[in-house]
Every structure is written in structure tokens, then in C-alpha cells.
Design a protein around this motif. Sequence first.
Motif: not given
Length: 782
Positions: A281-284, A594-608, A610-619
Motif C-alpha cells: 500500500s505504500l506505493t499507492t 494554468s499558473k499553479s499547474f505549471t508548478q504543481d505538474n513538475l512537483m507532483v511528477s518528481i515527488m511521486t 522519488v517517493f515510489v523509487a525510495i519505497i522500491l529501494l527498501f522493498t
Amino acid sequence: MRKLAEFIVDKRKFLLIIFIAAAIGSVIMSSHINVIQELTDYLPDDTETSIGLDVMDEQFTTFGTAKVMVQNVTYDQAKAIADQLKDIKGVSAVDFYEEDEDDENNDTEEKEFTNSEDMRDSYQDLAALYSISFETPEDDSLAQAAIADVRTALKDYDAWFYTTVDKDDAADLQDDMKVILVIAVIIIVGVLLFTSGTYMEIAIFMLVFGMAALLNMGTNFIFYNISFVTNAVATVLQLAMAIDYAIILFHRFMEEKGKVNTREALVRALEKGIPEISSSSLTTMAGMVALMFMQFGIGLDLGRVMIKAILLSMLSVFGFMPGLIMLWEKQIDRTLHKSFVPNIEFWGKIVLAIRHVTLPVFAVVMVVACFLSVNCNYVYDNSSVESAKMNEYMTAKREISKVFDLDNTLAVVVPKGDYDSEARIMEEVESLPMVDSTLGLANVTVDDDEQYVLTDSLTPQELADITDMDIDTIRLLYRFYAWKEEKYGAFLNSIDDFEIPLLSMIDFIYGEEENETFDFSADFSQDIQDMHKTVSDAREQLEGDEYSRMLVMTTGPIEGDEIFHTIDQIRDIAYQYYHEVYVVGDSTSDYDLSKSFTQDNLMVSIMTAVFVAIILLFTFTNYSIPLILVATIQTSIWINFSIPAVTGTGMFFLSYLIVSSIQMGATIDYAIVITSRYTAYRKENVDKRTAIIKTLNESFPTIITSGTIMTSAGFVIGQITSNPVIASLGTTLGTGTLTSIILVMLILPQLLYVFDGVINKTYRKRRINIGGGETQTNGGAE
């Protein structure tokens, strides 16, 4: 973990009672949740749209309006309809072109020219467009009754109603979701019938899903407010994403049941299943956590509700499901049947045979899809998104737009008091290419020659000219006004030179008429009352205690670079006269999004990622596996969002933000299932070819069960609901999940096979004790 498992099994009756009580409480509390219908409510508080909307809500009254098109009518019929609509109680005005006397006396050739040039905004191609204004705001009962009467009056005509006065998105969406849930349940039952080992497990799964959904809906009251997006899709997403948990635990139970008694089998299943399900469930949840960091508040809203949904789903599986299993132990045994899931070892052989072709294609597709998804045409306005099932509002907009140009209204809010500056602003704004007209107290004309406006100061003679009143009566009123307002300077010079603001004079005459200070004629008294009502309505909409509002009607697209540039121009013009300016409207909210999307898009993509990759690394305690898995799912995301770029359609920005997180967080589980089995076989020294074939065959039931349900749920939402936002989310989710399944079942096994040597060399080293000493091992296949 075993002690916890024993406690759950031994206290199962007590836990069943707690869950049932909690479900009853959730049903009761679900009625205390406030559903927010406007996406603009989730804009950051410091955006111009948010601040401007707060000011307008506090300072102004916005009356209800409607655009109504009636087709297949002559001009005379259309004019008669306009007169009929004006007489409806609650309707303050009906804007429709009417010929003046000169037009009526024109010959036929001239009249045809007039029709083609001047009447096209109201009547053309046997279609009439009426702009209706109501006397009260759209949520008032009078406006509601008025639009109902308008519909009744036009029931025998081919009429289209483009209005939000009686538009109930919440009720429509609720009706749609009932149908969607029924269809989703049918799909889930159908898939489980295909993949189950006993028919009784289906009933158990549905009860567990129902319990988890009830608990999640009821506990939303802790947030008090949730968005219509979250309220609509949370339950379906919860069922689709959390189904694996119940399947994993039950299949564990059935495996152990062949070896030991039922109680011990359930204890062992929980002992092994709780850590496995929790880590899965952690990746989800990682994808949902990334959403919560968005500037746009809808991310926080959906993210926290879905994290809660996942946790409650796990609690229901761990605490509620064991009691049901023990309760229906005999029924489980009686309904055992042969699995219908076919053996697909042939698929593994095909996958390995075509890897030399598909992997180069995959590399090219990855690069192309990445480029196309970056250049996807994102849209930010609800009305720019079309769904498979169109509601009346969207259908009316489409049909009216085929014949007439629908205007787009912006509001310019400035500090109150300087009418001259307002007039100059509107004059300059009207010169902009996209601006059709403006409306404010400083440009509302009060005479047929359009020489005077409401904010002008008039002499007695000028007022007499526009009201047809006797000049001596006007002078008397002016003297009385000067005396009451203590404007004694008016008596030193001729009263004929004394100027009074028209707005003030109308208020004064109306007040004195109400106080019966003067004995006006019945006709003049009615004229004063009508004029005062018109002015009062205008003031309610255009002038508050501290701010004034000017309306700007634009033509052309409601969003995009052109209108966004026009908004900047309007703001720049207003700032030449005021230090505080708010430009508010659908287009400005789209601009802010549109202005907030530009920042949110990059941030959400990178954070998702990174989070998933870290969980997979420990898994997997491996450095290369997270890269392979994330690359596979990320490519499926890029493919999903490159489709709109290829087809030339717009992608609703919210669909991208939400679905990209869900697709990465939830479908990475499919990749984990395959990778876990493959690495387990390799550690048992099974050759990599055999490992791939066995892995795909054994992983197929799990992936096809969960994947089919999530894909189907997405497409059902997209096809059934008439809400364009929810439909876009559903369709995008369905396409994304299907893409992920294809890549996980085709490309991922090939990558694991090709990079098997790299994987074996990149396990994270760990220390282990051997004979009381310490040594290093890489934890790999050797």
C-alpha cells in the motif's frame, strides 16, 4: 506479528461488532459533510481570483441570467416570444433585438440587410437568442420559479437553455455515481467469478469493500468540506485500488488451509499478509502524498481522503474480513470450484521471443511519448471539456455556439468613488480586440441620445430634458435637495447652474415620494419607482460599500494565450488609475489554474517518482530495480498523456495531476508483483528464461483481477457521468491503467531478462552475523 494475528482471530466477534457500529455511525455522519461544487474554491488564497471572488461575494449581488435559444421560428414569432418572457414574474429583462420605426418602414432589400448585420446577435437562421436577467440571485426561489416558468412557456418550441440558475450538478452527479457504482459492482463480481477459487469469497470481498467504503465516506466529516471531485470518485477508486488487499489475504488463507485447521490458517495468513499488504500500500499512498503538496487545494482534498481510504481498506481486510471467513467457513468449502484463469506460459515464451523488436520500439516510444506529453494541450475550464454523455448545460452551449457567438464576462473590481476613472477605464478596455462591450455605473446611459450616464451631474434643464418633467417642478426639487443636503451655495447663484449627480437625485426624489412630501402624478410616480428600481438593481450588481464593479464582455475562446493576454491588458489599464485591482471571471480562474499547474505538474511528477523509487529501494534492497520499474510505469504515463497531443484534443489539467499520481502509485504494484516473483525464482537458481515464463503465468491472475477492475471502473466513469471533470478523470484513468498493464506484462519482463546481470550486481550490501563474527554479502541471487 503472530500475536497480533492471534488477537484478531480470537477477538473476531468483538471486532465484527465494532465494525458494524462504526458503519452505522458512518452512515449517520455522512449527512454532515459539505460538498464544494466550485473548483475555484481550491485556488490558493493569495491568487487574484480567490481574493476577487471574496470581495464580490461580500460587496455585490449577482442576479441570475440565462441564454435561451429557440429554433425554427420567424422573426415575428421570436419577437412575440420575447414579449411573453418579459411578462414572467421574476424576469427583470429580456435582451432581444427589436426593430425601430425606421427599420419597420424600410423596403424589403434594406430590411434583409438590417437582418443580416444588426440582428445577427439575436436572430439568424430561423433561430432566436434571448439573454434573460432575473430579479434575484440564481439560488433565490423567485429566480428558480422564473426559470421554471420560462421552460413552461417554451415547452412547445425547439429550445436550448444555457443557464446555471436551475443547474444542479450535485444531484446529477449523485445520480450518475449510483449507476456507476452498480455497474462497477457488476464488473467486480464478474472479474472475481473468473479469478476466484470459491464463490463465497466474492460475497466476503463485497462486504469488506462495502464496509471500507462506508467507513471512508462517513469519516470524511473530520474534514467537513470535500470537493465534488473527491466525493464522486473516491469510492470507485477505493474499490479499484484496494481490491488487492482482500485478494492477497484470502489467497494466503486458502494456501494455508490445505495444511492446517481454519484458525491456524487464518493466523498464518494474517501473520504473512499484514506486512505484505502494508508494504504494497505504500506505493499507492506515495502517489496520494505527492498530490497533497499541490498548490491547488484539490490535491490536498483528494490525497488525504484517498490515503484514509487505503488505510481503512487495510483495516477492514485485517479486522473485519477474518470474522467473515471464520463465520462462513463451511460455505467457503461448499462453494469451492476450479479456477477459470487459463495457463499463459505461452505468453512468456512470446514475450522473450519478440524482445529484440519490442525493446527498441519501447525506447523510441519512451522518448517520443515524453516529448508529446510535455507538449500536450492542457485545458483549465470545465466547459472546455466534453464528455461522452453531455448534460443539458454543455449540450446547450454547443448548440447555441453553432449559431451565435456566446460572450464571456469578466469583472473588474476597483475601489469605489471615482466614476471618471471608471469611465476612462471602460473606454480604453473597449478598444481591445477581444472586448465586445463594457458595463458599469459610469457608462449606463439614461437618455435616448446616449448623451448622459447614471454618474453624470445634471443641471435642472438637463434633467428636465431626459425626464420630460416641467422645468419649474425640477427647479423646486433642486432647491429642496440643496436645502436638505445643506448645499446653501446653490442659493447664492442661479439654481439653473446647480448640478446634482443623477444617482443622488433619483434616490432623493424616490425618498421624498415615499415620504409623500410631494404630490406627484400617478405616471410620474410610477416612472420614479421604475427608475429607482433600475438604479437599485444596477447598484446592487455594480457598486458595493467599498468597491465598484465593471463588467467586460469578450468574444472568442474562454481560455488560451489570447484571452490571457487580454486579461493582462485589462489589468494594466486599470492599474493606471487604481492601486488595487481585481480581474475576476472564468477566464481569470483558468489563468490562475494554468499558473499553479505549471508548478504543481513538475512537483507532483518528481515527488511521486522519488517517493515510489525510495519505497522500491527498501522493498527490493536493489539499486537498479527501482529505475526499471519507475521507467516502465512512467513511460505508460507519458503514453497516456501523449494521446491528446496526437489526437489534437485538450487534456483537462486536473486529470493529468490526479491520474499521473494514481497511475504511478497504484499500477506500480503490478510491476512489484512480477519483479518479486522473478527475483525470488532467480535466488532459487532458476534460469532467467524459465523464471520469466513462470512469473508471468503466476502473476497473471493478480494483475488481470486488479487491472481489469481499475480499467473498467475508469472507462465506466468516463462513459456514464455527464460531469465533464469526472468523465475526463475516469477516461484518463482507464486508458492509463490499461497502458500500464500492457507494459508490465510485455516490456517489464523483457527489461528484467535483459538487465538480469545488472540487477544481480546492484543489490544493496548488508552485514550478517556468521558464527558470532561479521561479514559482507550483497544479498543477490548468489
